[in-house]
Motif scaffolding. Structure first.
Motif, PDB file in Angstrom:
ATOM      1  N   PHE A  20       8.242  -5.014  11.393  1.00  0.00           N
ATOM      2  CA  PHE A  20       9.206  -5.013  10.287  1.00  0.00           C
ATOM      3  C   PHE A  20       8.540  -4.566   8.994  1.00  0.00           C
ATOM      4  N   TRP A  21       7.389  -5.149   8.702  1.00  0.00           N
ATOM      5  CA  TRP A  21       6.692  -4.858   7.442  1.00  0.00           C
ATOM      6  C   TRP A  21       6.124  -3.440   7.437  1.00  0.00           C
ATOM      7  N   ARG A  22       5.685  -2.976   8.589  1.00  0.00           N
ATOM      8  CA  ARG A  22       5.103  -1.638   8.717  1.00  0.00           C
ATOM      9  C   ARG A  22       6.207  -0.580   8.782  1.00  0.00           C
ATOM     10  N   ASP A  23       7.136  -0.731   9.705  1.00  0.00           N
ATOM     11  CA  ASP A  23       8.114   0.309   9.996  1.00  0.00           C
ATOM     12  C   ASP A  23       9.293   0.327   9.021  1.00  0.00           C
ATOM     13  N   GLY A  26       7.628  -0.287   5.017  1.00  0.00           N
ATOM     14  CA  GLY A  26       6.724   0.809   4.682  1.00  0.00           C
ATOM     15  C   GLY A  26       5.313   0.396   4.340  1.00  0.00           C
ATOM     16  N   LEU A  27       4.961  -0.845   4.652  1.00  0.00           N
ATOM     17  CA  LEU A  27       3.592  -1.305   4.404  1.00  0.00           C
ATOM     18  C   LEU A  27       2.756  -0.895   5.616  1.00  0.00           C
ATOM     19  N   CYS A  28       2.430   0.388   5.681  1.00  0.00           N
ATOM     20  CA  CYS A  28       1.898   0.971   6.908  1.00  0.00           C
ATOM     21  C   CYS A  28       0.386   0.893   7.035  1.00  0.00           C
ATOM     22  N   GLU A  29      -0.320   0.547   5.993  1.00  0.00           N
ATOM     23  CA  GLU A  29      -1.778   0.471   6.081  1.00  0.00           C
ATOM     24  C   GLU A  29      -2.208  -0.978   6.317  1.00  0.00           C
ATOM     25  N   GLN A  30      -2.884  -1.221   7.433  1.00  0.00           N
ATOM     26  CA  GLN A  30      -3.441  -2.551   7.676  1.00  0.00           C
ATOM     27  C   GLN A  30      -4.834  -2.559   7.039  1.00  0.00           C
ATOM     28  N   GLU A  31      -4.959  -3.254   5.902  1.00  0.00           N
ATOM     29  CA  GLU A  31      -6.238  -3.277   5.193  1.00  0.00           C
ATOM     30  C   GLU A  31      -7.290  -4.051   5.965  1.00  0.00           C
ATOM     31  N   PHE A  32      -6.866  -5.140   6.580  1.00  0.00           N
ATOM     32  CA  PHE A  32      -7.779  -5.927   7.399  1.00  0.00           C
ATOM     33  C   PHE A  32      -6.987  -6.870   8.274  1.00  0.00           C
ATOM     34  N   LEU A  34      -8.086 -10.559  10.477  1.00  0.00           N
ATOM     35  CA  LEU A  34      -9.068 -11.503  11.004  1.00  0.00           C
ATOM     36  C   LEU A  34      -8.505 -12.263  12.201  1.00  0.00           C
ATOM     37  N   GLY A  35      -7.390 -11.793  12.730  1.00  0.00           N
ATOM     38  CA  GLY A  35      -6.747 -12.464  13.852  1.00  0.00           C
ATOM     39  C   GLY A  35      -5.721 -13.485  13.415  1.00  0.00           C
ATOM     40  N   TRP A  36      -6.033 -14.245  12.387  1.00  0.00           N
ATOM     41  CA  TRP A  36      -5.116 -15.264  11.869  1.00  0.00           C
ATOM     42  C   TRP A  36      -4.491 -14.844  10.541  1.00  0.00           C
ATOM     43  N   VAL A  37      -5.023 -13.789   9.918  1.00  0.00           N
ATOM     44  CA  VAL A  37      -4.487 -13.254   8.666  1.00  0.00           C
ATOM     45  C   VAL A  37      -4.677 -11.737   8.680  1.00  0.00           C
ATOM     46  N   ALA A  38      -3.660 -11.028   8.198  1.00  0.00           N
ATOM     47  CA  ALA A  38      -3.746  -9.574   8.084  1.00  0.00           C
ATOM     48  C   ALA A  38      -2.993  -9.145   6.829  1.00  0.00           C
ATOM     49  N   ARG A  39      -3.528  -8.139   6.147  1.00  0.00           N
ATOM     50  CA  ARG A  39      -2.864  -7.616   4.946  1.00  0.00           C
ATOM     51  C   ARG A  39      -2.330  -6.227   5.249  1.00  0.00           C
ATOM     52  N   TYR A  40      -1.035  -6.034   4.949  1.00  0.00           N
ATOM     53  CA  TYR A  40      -0.369  -4.747   5.110  1.00  0.00           C
ATOM     54  C   TYR A  40       0.019  -4.222   3.740  1.00  0.00           C
ATOM     55  N   THR A  41      -0.272  -2.931   3.502  1.00  0.00           N
ATOM     56  CA  THR A  41      -0.163  -2.340   2.173  1.00  0.00           C
ATOM     57  C   THR A  41       0.571  -1.008   2.217  1.00  0.00           C
ATOM     58  N   ASP A  42       1.287  -0.703   1.160  1.00  0.00           N
ATOM     59  CA  ASP A  42       1.839   0.630   0.963  1.00  0.00           C
ATOM     60  C   ASP A  42       0.726   1.453   0.317  1.00  0.00           C
ATOM     61  N   PRO A  43       0.220   2.486   1.000  1.00  0.00           N
ATOM     62  CA  PRO A  43      -0.913   3.235   0.451  1.00  0.00           C
ATOM     63  C   PRO A  43      -0.599   3.965  -0.850  1.00  0.00           C
ATOM     64  N   ALA A  44       0.668   4.275  -1.091  1.00  0.00           N
ATOM     65  CA  ALA A  44       1.024   4.991  -2.320  1.00  0.00           C
ATOM     66  C   ALA A  44       1.067   4.080  -3.537  1.00  0.00           C
ATOM     67  N   GLY A  46       0.076   0.479  -3.416  1.00  0.00           N
ATOM     68  CA  GLY A  46      -0.839  -0.661  -3.364  1.00  0.00           C
ATOM     69  C   GLY A  46      -0.127  -1.993  -3.200  1.00  0.00           C
ATOM     70  N   LEU A  47       1.208  -1.992  -3.161  1.00  0.00           N
ATOM     71  CA  LEU A  47       1.945  -3.238  -2.964  1.00  0.00           C
ATOM     72  C   LEU A  47       1.676  -3.742  -1.552  1.00  0.00           C
ATOM     73  N   HIS A  48       1.613  -5.068  -1.402  1.00  0.00           N
ATOM     74  CA  HIS A  48       1.177  -5.615  -0.123  1.00  0.00           C
ATOM     75  C   HIS A  48       1.662  -7.040   0.113  1.00  0.00           C
ATOM     76  N   VAL A  49       1.549  -7.457   1.382  1.00  0.00           N
ATOM     77  CA  VAL A  49       1.765  -8.841   1.783  1.00  0.00           C
ATOM     78  C   VAL A  49       0.656  -9.204   2.760  1.00  0.00           C
ATOM     79  N   GLN A  50       0.386 -10.496   2.843  1.00  0.00           N
ATOM     80  CA  GLN A  50      -0.517 -11.002   3.868  1.00  0.00           C
ATOM     81  C   GLN A  50       0.301 -11.819   4.842  1.00  0.00           C
TER      82      GLN A  50
END
Length: 116
Positions: A20-23, A26-32, A34-44, A46-50
């Motif tokens: 949902f967040w990626r497709d 549009g938060l298509c970049e997974q910055e990192f 750790l298995g229990w936490v991941a940050r998804y970002t709009d590369p254009a 920089g807006l993001h959620v964890q």
């Protein structure tokens, strides 16, 4: 405390189920991840959620992360103000120095300083 960024932490069952967040959002970049936490970002923008399943070291999950440039001073300020410290000031194995504090309304806040 000087705030340099704020990230919402969304509770999820599985951080890898971010379609949902990626497709859609549009938060298509997974910055990192750790298995229990991941940050998804709009590369254009920089807006993001964890996305968080359960914090790896803290006794409770946080609603948001407040990034600061001096977490030691923020910790001293929170203690002096008498706020409940949920997770003590810690340098985590993944390189973040942080603590959790409970706001008067009950919201748990992760106050963090990233190295580098």
């Amino acid at each position: 405390m000087r705030v340099v960024g704020i990230t919402p932490n969304l509770p999820v069952a599985d951080v890898e189920q971010a379609g949902f967040w990626r497709d859609f959002v549009g938060l298509c970049e997974q910055e990192f991840s750790l298995g229990w936490v991941a940050r998804y970002t709009d590369p254009a923008t920089g807006l993001h959620v964890q996305l968080v399943t359960a914090d790896a070291t803290a006794p409770e999950d946080s609603a948001l992360t407040v990034k600061t440039d001096d977490v030691d001073a923020a910790y001293a300020e929170a203690r002096a103000a008498g706020y409940e410290i949920v997770h003590p000031l810690t340098t985590e194995p993944w390189g973040v120095r942080r603590f959790f504090v409970r706001a008067p309304d009950g919201t748990v806040v992760n106050v963090a300083q990233h190295s580098g």
